[in-house]
Write an enzyme that holds these catalytic residues in place. Structure first.
Site, short mmCIF file in Angstrom:
data_model
loop_
_atom_site.label_atom_id
_atom_site.label_comp_id
_atom_site.label_asym_id
_atom_site.label_seq_id
_atom_site.Cartn_x
_atom_site.Cartn_y
_atom_site.Cartn_z
N PHE A 256 7.93 0.81 -10.59
CA PHE A 256 7.04 1.43 -9.60
C PHE A 256 6.77 0.39 -8.52
O PHE A 256 6.11 -0.62 -8.77
CB PHE A 256 5.73 1.92 -10.21
N ASP B 149 7.76 -8.65 -7.49
CA ASP B 149 6.73 -7.74 -7.00
C ASP B 149 5.47 -7.97 -7.83
O ASP B 149 5.34 -7.49 -8.95
CB ASP B 149 7.20 -6.29 -7.12
N LYS C 111 -3.06 -5.38 -3.12
CA LYS C 111 -4.18 -4.97 -3.95
C LYS C 111 -5.31 -5.99 -3.97
O LYS C 111 -6.13 -6.03 -3.08
CB LYS C 111 -3.69 -4.61 -5.35
#
Length: 481
Positions: A211, A297, A326
């Protein structure tokens, strides 16, 4: 609503493609409701921002799960959102109005422990006073200049990132998916200009069950059918291999046109899949030997979530590029970044990449403060300590409850696999029981519940929350409806 114009354009492009597929087959959509599903317990609860796999009719009742129905005040707000907003999410039925530290409060004043932390964006805790102060102070002076001019905050922030992560260069963006797009673009450019790959032949390798976001590049790299359905055609020259499979990586990078390998150090949306010890080190070595860029990532795993500054730090790995987002802003506003070496990031030249909001003064001020808080409050160590405590106590619960089949994780990035009941109740229903008992969490892949609280959680709070989880499991096991 999206973070910037580019993200909004990607979203409209994907929606147009889906509409075109439906129209060409004789189906028409009257509302955005066709993006969601009556099967609230299945598809919508699985992924962050999950697009449902089946169309549905406008619902007359949202109460399709275990636990208490929403209050009148919350129901009214949810119905308003349902009426005027796109239906690309199916949230847990609770309407939140306030947050502080590890706690959230709904519009009726009920308090909850937050065990999602906005998918690890709120590592520092909700509304951290230092972050709020940094944002407000900067907002009263200068908000945005675009990159058409210099601003006084960006130089300091770039040097701060250099000193903090030990990398040559940093490029600020906004959302995590946008930073992934940025990394893929520069990997391709490096492939052509440094590795010598023929024009338009560069390949990028991803892992199955990944994801990385919802943009077209990320969807093209996904192997989830619900994520991909009716959004093609996809970007070419993107290949996927099994996660945690060094032989598959070794074989894939032998192709002379492979420019980069993009990997999550821990697969979060896949259910907190932790690779074998040594996997990241070996993967980095394989890439280096094949002259392929290794891209980590760290949007979810980074900034303390697994108990280290970056998850790759557990093995002392230095990627060619690191993507982060984030918690880089502590949840106050969208801030992401790509950091790496001069050799790679300086492939970008004037006009080849950009963002109106990337590196804006408020983002720079907040990012510096967010990273400083993680260090000053010893949140990396706390994540390690509290994560170990949480897994230990949750495994004790597992011994007492047959419905918990697996507990796994690293730091404060953990997951519990839940066995469905014979009557069809499953992990989403357990989440509603936990909600009623004062703890908020969300399932992924149907039978997995991810537990990712803010890193400021204390030992007493861990113990109390494990008690809430066990109480909810007991209710689940008793057949409560």
């Amino acid at each position: 609503k999206s973070f910037d114009g580019a993200t909004a354009f990607w979203g409209s492009n994907m929606l147009f493609r889906t509409f075109a597929r439906k129209a060409s087959s004789g189906q028409t959509w009257k509302t955005a409701r066709q993006f969601s599903s009556q099967q609230a317990k299945v598809a919508c609860a699985c992924f962050e921002g999950s697009v449902c796999t089946e169309p549905c009719k406008p619902s007359t009742s949202t109460h399709t799960h275990l636990g208490a129905p929403a209050t009148e005040a919350q129901t009214k707000l949810m119905q308003t959102e349902d009426k005027y907003g796109a239906h690309n999410y199916h949230p847990i039925e609770v309407v939140l109005a306030r947050g502080q530290g590890i706690h959230l409060w709904d519009v009726d004043g009920k308090r909850y422990f937050d065990f999602l932390a906005a998918y690890s964006a709120v590592n520092q805790g909700h509304c951290h006073p230092r972050l709020v102060s940094a944002l407000c102070q900067q907002a009263s002076k200068l908000n945005l200049t675009s990159r058409a001019f210099f601003n006084s905050n960006l130089p300091d922030a770039l040097q701060f990132m250099h000193d903090y992560f030990g990398t040559d260069k940093c490029l600020f963006m906004n959302s995590g998916a946008e930073a992934v797009e940025t990394a893929v673009k520069v990997v391709r450019k490096w492939g052509y200009e440094v590795k010598g790959i023929p024009p338009n032949r560069a390949k990028v390798i991803f892992c199955k069950d990944n994801f990385h976001g919802r943009t077209m590049t990320c969807v093209s790299a996904s192997t989830d059918p619900g994520t991909r359905r009716n959004f093609g055609p996809f970007l070419p020259n993107i290949d996927t291999i099994r996660y945690n499979d060094l032989d598959a990586l070794r074989e894939a990078v032998q192709h002379p046109h492979v420019a980069g390998f993009v990997v999550e150090p821990v697969q979060g949306e896949a259910g907190v899949k932790v690779p074998d010890p040594g996997y990241l080190t070996a993967a980095r070595d394989i890439c280096k030997q094949a002259n392929v860029l290794f891209v980590a990532d760290e949007v979810q795993t980074g900034l303390g979530r697994t108990g280290q500054r970056l998850a790759v730090d557990w093995e002392g790995v230095t990627p060619d590029l690191v993507v982060m987002g984030k918690a880089l802003s502590g949840g106050l506003l969208p801030v992401s970044a790509v950091v790496g070496s001069d050799e790679v990031i300086l492939r970008f030249t004037h006009g080849t990449h950009g963002s109106t909001f990337g590196g804006n003064p408020m983002a720079c001020a907040v990012a510096k403060e967010a990273l400083s808080i993680l260090e000053d409050e010893n949140l990396y160590q706390n994540s390690r300590d509290m994560g170990e405590r949480f897994r230990l106590k949750l495994r004790e619960v597992q011994q007492r409850n047959e419905y918990v089949t697996t507990v796994r994780g690293k730091g404060l990035m953990n997951a519990m696999v839940v066995k469905p009941r014979q009557d069809g109740a499953e992990a989403i229903d357990l989440c509603y029981l936990m909600r009623d008992n004062g703890l908020l969490a969300k399932p992924t892949h149907g039978d997995i519940i991810r537990f990712t609280p803010p890193l400021c959680i204390t030992a007493d709070q861990v113990d109390e929350c494990v008690g809430i989880i066990e109480k909810s499991l007991d209710q689940y096991a008793s057949g409560q409806r």
